[in-house]
Design a protein around this motif. Structure first.
Motif, PDB file in Angstrom:
ATOM      1  N   ALA A 154     106.025  47.336   7.582  1.00 25.97           N
ATOM      2  CA  ALA A 154     105.878  46.011   6.967  1.00 25.97           C
ATOM      3  C   ALA A 154     105.068  45.081   7.854  1.00 25.97           C
ATOM      4  N   ALA A 155     105.156  45.294   9.174  1.00 27.58           N
ATOM      5  CA  ALA A 155     104.418  44.449  10.123  1.00 27.58           C
ATOM      6  C   ALA A 155     102.943  44.829  10.215  1.00 27.58           C
TER       7      ALA A 155
ATOM      8  N   LEU B 287     113.973  50.176  11.549  1.00 29.56           N
ATOM      9  CA  LEU B 287     112.896  49.973  12.518  1.00 29.56           C
ATOM     10  C   LEU B 287     111.581  50.532  11.992  1.00 29.56           C
ATOM     11  N   TYR B 288     111.651  51.702  11.385  1.00 27.82           N
ATOM     12  CA  TYR B 288     110.458  52.341  10.808  1.00 27.82           C
ATOM     13  C   TYR B 288     109.868  51.484   9.688  1.00 27.82           C
ATOM     14  N   LEU B 289     110.719  51.000   8.797  1.00 22.68           N
ATOM     15  CA  LEU B 289     110.248  50.177   7.680  1.00 22.68           C
ATOM     16  C   LEU B 289     109.687  48.841   8.164  1.00 22.68           C
ATOM     17  N   VAL B 290     110.336  48.250   9.151  1.00 24.25           N
ATOM     18  CA  VAL B 290     109.857  46.981   9.705  1.00 24.25           C
ATOM     19  C   VAL B 290     108.493  47.173  10.365  1.00 24.25           C
ATOM     20  N   ALA B 291     108.316  48.300  11.066  1.00 23.33           N
ATOM     21  CA  ALA B 291     107.021  48.580  11.705  1.00 23.33           C
ATOM     22  C   ALA B 291     105.918  48.663  10.656  1.00 23.33           C
TER      23      ALA B 291
ATOM     24  N   GLY C 108      98.455  57.014   6.908  1.00 24.59           N
ATOM     25  CA  GLY C 108      98.098  55.887   7.753  1.00 24.59           C
ATOM     26  C   GLY C 108      98.304  54.544   7.072  1.00 24.59           C
ATOM     27  N   ALA C 109      99.064  54.545   5.971  1.00 21.53           N
ATOM     28  CA  ALA C 109      99.313  53.294   5.242  1.00 21.53           C
ATOM     29  C   ALA C 109     100.321  52.431   5.993  1.00 21.53           C
ATOM     30  N   SER C 110     100.329  51.162   5.638  1.00 20.10           N
ATOM     31  CA  SER C 110     101.289  50.248   6.268  1.00 20.10           C
ATOM     32  C   SER C 110     101.925  49.363   5.196  1.00 20.10           C
ATOM     33  N   THR C 111     101.679  48.070   5.253  1.00 22.79           N
ATOM     34  CA  THR C 111     102.374  47.115   4.388  1.00 22.79           C
ATOM     35  C   THR C 111     102.238  47.431   2.903  1.00 22.79           C
ATOM     36  N   MET C 112     101.054  47.809   2.459  1.00 19.03           N
ATOM     37  CA  MET C 112     100.819  48.022   1.026  1.00 19.03           C
ATOM     38  C   MET C 112     101.629  49.184   0.467  1.00 19.03           C
ATOM     39  N   ALA C 113     102.029  50.113   1.324  1.00 16.76           N
ATOM     40  CA  ALA C 113     102.844  51.240   0.847  1.00 16.76           C
ATOM     41  C   ALA C 113     104.193  50.761   0.343  1.00 16.76           C
TER      42      ALA C 113
END
Length: 202
Positions: free
Chosen positions: A84-85, A78-82, A93-98
């Motif tokens: 990736a979304a 769930l954490y990884l999907v969040a 504060g990174a998201s998809t690019m991490a």
């Protein structure tokens, strides 16, 4: 009458299913939120490596030690999907690019790492357990979290970081020794905490 009975039966089934769903999902959701809070709490940079220290590994260890392997895996997924979304749930504060950056292997490694930890931890100490039984549980927990959340996670992290940066695997591993030492300490604290909480909760 038959229709009313069927409607009531369906309503009861729906309520029962909803309760079961909530019962099995609130813990994974809670740990996914804790992972986000751990990354939002701040990070400590380590010279020579682009990956910072956070409390995320500690939360992953607790998830593996306190949840079933399915629940623990669901929390990390769930954490990884969040992330990736596009939600800013990763360090800084990174998201998809991490998930395609230097720390991607560590993040992805959380999933197999937490499952391995949960599968290796063995039985929790019971409420009536004495000091010796609780201590043995803590030792098992430490071994499980070290194998799952240190060995497995770092294997993924080293390999992916080396592939992405072009740095030799040995150099990546050497630069990350500060992380390893810190995570071994986290494994000790997480194991003692999980063993104590399991004893209190049963």
């Amino acid at each position: 009458m038959q229709t009313s009975h069927t409607t009531a039966s369906n309503a009861t089934t729906t309520v029962s299913f909803t309760r079961r769903l909530i019962a099995v999902s609130w813990k994974p959701v809670m740990f996914a939120a804790l992972l986000w809070l751990a990354s939002a709490a701040g990070e400590i940079p380590i010279p020579g490596t682009p990956v910072p220290i956070t409390l995320q590994t500690f939360v992953v260890m607790l998830a593996g030690l306190m949840l079933s392997w399915r629940q623990a895996g669901s929390a990390i997924a769930l954490y990884l999907v969040a992330g990736a979304a596009g939600l800013p749930v990763f360090a800084g504060g990174a998201s998809t690019m991490a998930l395609v950056g230097p720390s991607a292997g560590f993040l992805i490694g959380f999933l197999p790492g937490v499952v391995v930890t949960a599968l290796l931890k063995g039985k929790a100490a019971t409420h009536a357990a004495g000091f010796a039984e609780t201590a043995l549980a803590a030792i098992r927990y430490f071994a499980a979290s070290t194998i799952g959340c240190v060995v497995v996670v770092y294997a993924f992290g080293f390999l992916v970081q080396s592939a992405l940066t072009g740095a030799p695997l040995a150099a990546v591993a050497l630069a990350s020794m500060g992380f390893v030492a810190g995570d071994v300490v986290k494994a000790v604290v997480a194991s003692l905490a999980a063993a104590g909480l399991a004893k209190l909760g049963r």
